[in-house]
Design an enzyme around this catalytic site. Sequence first.
Site, short mmCIF file in Angstrom:
data_model
loop_
_atom_site.label_atom_id
_atom_site.label_comp_id
_atom_site.label_asym_id
_atom_site.label_seq_id
_atom_site.Cartn_x
_atom_site.Cartn_y
_atom_site.Cartn_z
CE LYS A 131 -2.16 -1.25 3.94
NZ LYS A 131 -1.42 -2.20 4.44
NE ARG A 190 -3.77 -1.72 10.24
CZ ARG A 190 -2.95 -1.09 9.39
NH1 ARG A 190 -2.88 0.29 9.36
NH2 ARG A 190 -1.70 -1.65 9.16
NE ARG A 200 6.59 -0.55 9.93
CZ ARG A 200 5.40 -0.74 9.41
NH1 ARG A 200 5.08 -0.13 8.31
NH2 ARG A 200 4.31 -1.46 10.16
P1 AMP Z 1 1.19 0.47 9.04
O1 AMP Z 1 2.45 1.29 8.98
O2 AMP Z 1 -0.09 0.68 8.25
O3 AMP Z 1 1.36 -1.15 8.84
O4 AMP Z 1 0.64 0.40 10.58
C1 AMP Z 1 1.63 0.04 11.81
C2 AMP Z 1 0.91 -0.40 12.90
O5 AMP Z 1 0.23 0.90 13.40
C3 AMP Z 1 -0.36 -1.42 12.80
O6 AMP Z 1 0.02 -2.71 13.09
C4 AMP Z 1 -1.14 -0.76 13.76
O7 AMP Z 1 -0.59 -1.16 15.56
C5 AMP Z 1 -1.04 0.68 14.02
N1 AMP Z 1 -2.10 1.28 12.96
C6 AMP Z 1 -2.06 1.88 11.74
N2 AMP Z 1 -3.05 2.45 11.11
C7 AMP Z 1 -4.11 1.82 12.18
C8 AMP Z 1 -5.38 1.87 12.01
N3 AMP Z 1 -6.09 2.73 11.06
N4 AMP Z 1 -6.20 1.35 13.08
C9 AMP Z 1 -5.44 0.91 14.17
N5 AMP Z 1 -4.06 0.84 14.20
C10 AMP Z 1 -3.34 1.19 13.23
#
Ligand code: AMP
Length: 217
Positions: free
Chosen positions: A13, A88, A160
Amino acid sequence: MKLILLGPPGAGKGTQAKQLLGLLGIPQISTGDMLRAAIANETALGMEAKEYMDAGKLVPDEVVVGLVKDRISKSDCSSGFMLDGFPRTVPQAEALESALNEDGKKIDNVVLIDVEDDELVGRITGRRSCGACGAIYHLIFSPPPKEDTCACGAGGLIQRADDNEETVRQRLSAYHQQTAPLVDFYRDRGVLKAIDGTKKTPGEVFNKIKYELQLES
Ligand code: AMP
């Protein structure tokens, strides 16, 4: 255009959002990036979010909904935006829908990039990004020009904290339980464009997105 990029962690994404940025000229809004910035700045919100993120769990809805509502009300979002990693959960999608409805707006397109779990684990654990410009690499599939250094020349590459195998499995489980129901949510609203990203290069996926969004022939 108001666009959502939906899909499991590691589906690409963020990579696709960066490509689309150049084409559409609308801001990319990544809740993951916003939360990581809050952690880096050691804010109270960041400290709360960190516990969930390190465990591979979703941050509570009210936290991310507040962040996104605030962000999309900024002037640079007036002609559209691209949401990457939000919503999400169904309550997040409903909160977004009513916030937009209040202004007579709605989501135009939801691009689902679907990839099989086994492939996602390998993709995520090999992922590295530039600490300076945010460019995303993969140690095997998309290596940096010089080991451990970004093409921008300014940054070292970092992994990360939540990109380890154990946390990835938990994140995938959260995706299937809490986020996958959004596929039907947006299909019911007639805005879903589903793309199979399994065994596809970022370039192949980008071409499919452009085709689905009728951006180019
Ligand atoms: P990402 O960078 O999008 O993979 O997000 C990393 C982490 O941030 C996820 O595993 C969640 O713990 C948190 N996170 C990001 N976006 C959301 C969301 N929309 N709702 C809840 N947690 C989120």
